[in-house]
Design an enzyme around this catalytic site. Structure first.
Site, short mmCIF file in Angstrom:
data_model
loop_
_atom_site.label_atom_id
_atom_site.label_comp_id
_atom_site.label_asym_id
_atom_site.label_seq_id
_atom_site.Cartn_x
_atom_site.Cartn_y
_atom_site.Cartn_z
N ARG A 90 33.70 35.17 -15.29
CA ARG A 90 33.62 36.59 -14.89
C ARG A 90 34.57 37.50 -15.67
NH1 ARG A 90 33.58 33.99 -9.87
NH2 ARG A 90 31.47 33.74 -9.09
N LYS A 113 30.88 47.65 -26.59
CA LYS A 113 29.49 47.20 -26.45
C LYS A 113 29.40 45.76 -26.95
CE LYS A 113 26.63 51.33 -26.67
NZ LYS A 113 25.58 52.04 -27.45
N GLU A 134 27.26 53.44 -41.22
CA GLU A 134 27.87 53.86 -39.95
C GLU A 134 28.97 54.89 -40.20
OE1 GLU A 134 26.35 52.95 -37.27
OE2 GLU A 134 25.83 50.82 -37.24
N LYS A 161 35.04 57.55 -33.22
CA LYS A 161 34.46 56.65 -32.21
C LYS A 161 35.33 56.62 -30.96
CE LYS A 161 31.91 52.74 -31.02
NZ LYS A 161 31.05 51.64 -31.42
N GLU A 189 27.90 55.39 -21.99
CA GLU A 189 26.73 56.08 -22.57
C GLU A 189 25.86 56.80 -21.53
OE1 GLU A 189 25.08 54.08 -26.07
OE2 GLU A 189 23.13 54.84 -25.46
N ARG A 234 27.85 59.57 -25.81
CA ARG A 234 27.94 58.34 -26.61
C ARG A 234 26.62 58.00 -27.29
NH1 ARG A 234 31.07 52.58 -25.47
NH2 ARG A 234 30.38 51.66 -27.43
N ASN A 275 24.05 56.53 -31.72
CA ASN A 275 22.84 55.77 -32.03
C ASN A 275 21.95 56.48 -33.05
OD1 ASN A 275 23.56 53.75 -30.16
ND2 ASN A 275 22.77 55.02 -28.50
N HIS A 286 19.40 54.60 -35.02
CA HIS A 286 19.36 53.23 -34.50
C HIS A 286 18.03 52.88 -33.83
CE1 HIS A 286 23.56 53.27 -35.50
NE2 HIS A 286 23.77 52.07 -35.00
N HIS A 296 16.52 49.78 -35.20
CA HIS A 296 16.29 48.57 -34.41
C HIS A 296 14.83 48.11 -34.54
CE1 HIS A 296 20.00 49.32 -31.60
NE2 HIS A 296 20.33 48.91 -32.80
N HIS A 341 21.80 45.22 -40.61
CA HIS A 341 21.82 46.28 -39.60
C HIS A 341 22.10 47.65 -40.24
CE1 HIS A 341 22.57 48.30 -35.81
NE2 HIS A 341 23.76 48.68 -36.24
P1 NAD Z 1 27.71 40.45 -39.79
O1 NAD Z 1 28.57 40.21 -38.64
O2 NAD Z 1 26.46 39.66 -39.92
O3 NAD Z 1 28.58 40.30 -41.11
C1 NAD Z 1 27.96 40.50 -42.35
C2 NAD Z 1 28.15 39.28 -43.29
O4 NAD Z 1 29.46 39.32 -43.85
C3 NAD Z 1 28.01 37.94 -42.62
O5 NAD Z 1 27.39 37.04 -43.51
C4 NAD Z 1 29.47 37.54 -42.40
O6 NAD Z 1 29.63 36.14 -42.28
C5 NAD Z 1 30.11 38.07 -43.64
N1 NAD Z 1 31.52 38.39 -43.55
C6 NAD Z 1 32.21 38.90 -42.51
N2 NAD Z 1 33.46 39.21 -42.88
C7 NAD Z 1 33.57 38.85 -44.19
C8 NAD Z 1 34.61 38.94 -45.14
N3 NAD Z 1 35.76 39.53 -44.84
N4 NAD Z 1 34.39 38.46 -46.39
C9 NAD Z 1 33.19 37.92 -46.72
N5 NAD Z 1 32.16 37.84 -45.88
C10 NAD Z 1 32.35 38.31 -44.62
O7 NAD Z 1 27.25 41.99 -39.86
P2 NAD Z 1 28.02 43.35 -39.55
O8 NAD Z 1 27.39 44.34 -40.44
O9 NAD Z 1 29.47 43.19 -39.55
O10 NAD Z 1 27.60 43.67 -38.05
C11 NAD Z 1 26.25 43.89 -37.69
C12 NAD Z 1 26.08 43.60 -36.22
O11 NAD Z 1 26.93 44.48 -35.48
C13 NAD Z 1 24.70 43.80 -35.71
O12 NAD Z 1 24.34 42.71 -34.90
C14 NAD Z 1 24.79 45.07 -34.89
O13 NAD Z 1 23.87 45.09 -33.84
C15 NAD Z 1 26.19 45.02 -34.40
N6 NAD Z 1 26.76 46.33 -34.06
C16 NAD Z 1 27.37 46.45 -32.87
C17 NAD Z 1 27.97 47.64 -32.54
C18 NAD Z 1 28.72 47.76 -31.26
O14 NAD Z 1 29.10 48.87 -30.88
N7 NAD Z 1 28.99 46.68 -30.57
C19 NAD Z 1 27.93 48.73 -33.42
C20 NAD Z 1 27.29 48.55 -34.65
C21 NAD Z 1 26.70 47.34 -34.97
N1 GLY Z 2 27.35 51.64 -31.92
C1 GLY Z 2 26.99 52.48 -30.83
C2 GLY Z 2 28.00 52.56 -29.75
O1 GLY Z 2 29.02 51.92 -29.81
O2 GLY Z 2 27.79 53.24 -28.79
#
Ligand code: NAD
Ligand code: GLY
Length: 360
Positions: free
Chosen positions: A120, A142, A184, A226, A236, A240, A244, A247, A251, A264
């Site tokens: 939890r 998120k 972003e 942010k 949101e 907030r 998006n 997005h 998506h 992404h």
């Molecule tokens: P990712 O986590 O897949 O990382 C991208 C690639 O880079 C991967 O292959 C990873 O292994 C590699 N990598 C990571 N750090 C590295 C480094 N320092 N050196 C070399 N390689 C490295 O992708 P991302 O773009 O970081 O994140 C995308 C994800 O984030 C999506 O799933 C998206 O939905 C999510 N997201 C979430 C939020 C949120 O608010 N929670 C906001 C935006 C995106």
């Molecule tokens: N990436 C969208 C949010 O954090 O609300």
């Protein structure tokens, strides 16, 4: 090092941005405050940064277990989440054992959801290692996994206790991933910070050339935007949703092409161009602003043409998105550069036309 604060009452937390932070036990130690911690990372990031993080925790007297996941958006699933739970249970982690996410947004979103739900809720720390994670996903709480029918469909709002963005980690990031993160960064300029958009236009080459100063500035200003938005609207209910921009279309691209086929950030870039195209068709922005947006995305090497899934398929995929309310598609559109708006006023026919105009 620069520090920002996400103001959420007794759940407020710092975002620390700078070089060499992975080695600074005085930053992590006081937050971890336990004899052991679980680090969630992936098979790409582990060989690069896991040893350093473990050594830093050990200096504070913390034993670290590592949970190394397969790499990729395609693994952001229940099955992978269960790998985290299995290991937390096998290692007898209890409610005080912190979960530390070391990696990009995929690792951060999954580790965060595990932290939100294991027993939890256990303490959670974000150590983002991609540009996208440092400017966006590690901040704001998120967390989620994907479902075959939609992106990030299962998750929770769960804030970390610390975000530690070590900008040195960006040195190993592939160029394509750096560019994806810039989508972003550009978003913040478009929705609420026109001066930042102009700064990105002026400094695009420095960012692509990985100037440490330019990157640190972009990360700090993105996180400031942010943090302000999250502090004003954590779950949101309103503002907030502006985060998006691009997005809902993005998506649909990610799900429609199969998770992992488009990054992404790339899908968000193409989605942002569709949103700008639609805003222009509605007469809310002029062709000059649409041109500026397209040009900046192109200059930083992001796609401005969306994949041709067919308008019907786009609309069907978008109908699954969390931005649908009472059957109306709630989109983030623009009334100018720096002026994002939340709107359910766009007619479906206009949405379809904007998609068609933006597809290959
Ligand atoms: P990712 O986590 O897949 O990382 C991208 C690639 O880079 C991967 O292959 C990873 O292994 C590699 N990598 C990571 N750090 C590295 C480094 N320092 N050196 C070399 N390689 C490295 O992708 P991302 O773009 O970081 O994140 C995308 C994800 O984030 C999506 O799933 C998206 O939905 C999510 N997201 C979430 C939020 C949120 O608010 N929670 C906001 C935006 C995106
Ligand atoms: N990436 C969208 C949010 O954090 O609300």
């Amino acid at each position: 090092m620069q520090t920002l604060n996400v103001s959420l009452g007794d759940r407020s937390y710092p975002i620390r941005i700078g070089c060499g932070l992975l080695g600074r036990n005085e930053l992590l130690g006081p937050v971890v405050r336990a004899r052991k911690a679980a680090i969630v990372t992936n098979e790409t990031v582990a060989p690069l940064y896991l040893e350093r993080l473990v050594a830093t925790l050990n200096q504070s007297g913390v034993a670290a277990y590592s949970i190394v996941l397969p790499d990729g958006e395609a693994f952001k699933t229940w099955e992978t989440l269960n790998v985290i739970f299995d290991r937390l249970l096998l290692e007898h982690c209890d409610r005080r054992t912190p979960v530390i996410a070391l990696g990009g947004g995929v690792v951060g979103d999954m580790a965060g959801f595990a932290a939100a739900t294991y027993q939890r809720g256990v303490p959670f720390v974000q150590v983002p290692t991609t540009l996208l994670a440092q400017v966006d996903s590690s901040v704001g709480g998120k967390t989620a996994i994907n479902h075959p029918l939609g992106k990030n469909m299962i998750g929770a709002f769960y804030q970390p206790r610390l975000v530690l963005a070590d900008t040195d980690t960006l040195s190993t990031l592939p160029d394509q991933e750096l560019r994806a993160g810039l989508a972003e960064v550009i978003k913040y300029g478009l929705i609420r910070d026109p001066g930042f958009f102009a700064w990105i236009e002026d400094n695009a080459e420095l960012l692509l050339g990985r100037s440490p100063e330019a990157l640190a500035y972009a990360i700090h200003r993105s996180c400031r935007n942010k943090a302000e938005v999250v502090a004003a609207d954590e779950t949101e209910q309103g503002e907030r949703a502006l985060l998006n921009l691009g997005h809902t279309f993005g998506h649909a691209i990610e799900a429609g092409m199969g998770f992992g086929a488009w990054l992404h950030g790339e899908a968000v870039a193409a989605g942002t161009v569709i949103a700008a195209e639609l805003s222009c068709r509605l007469g809310w922005i002029g062709p000059a602003d649409l041109g500026r947006i397209r040009l900046l995305m192109e200059r930083v090497g992001l796609p401005v043409v969306a994949p041709d899934l067919g308008v019907e398929r786009y609309l069907a995929l978008m109908a699954h998105d969390k931005k649908v309310e009472d059957g109306r598609l709630r989109l983030i559109l623009l009334r100018g550069i720096g002026q994002g708006v939340i709107s359910d006023q766009a007619p479906v026919a206009a949405i379809g036309d904007a998609i068609l105009a933006s597809c290959r």
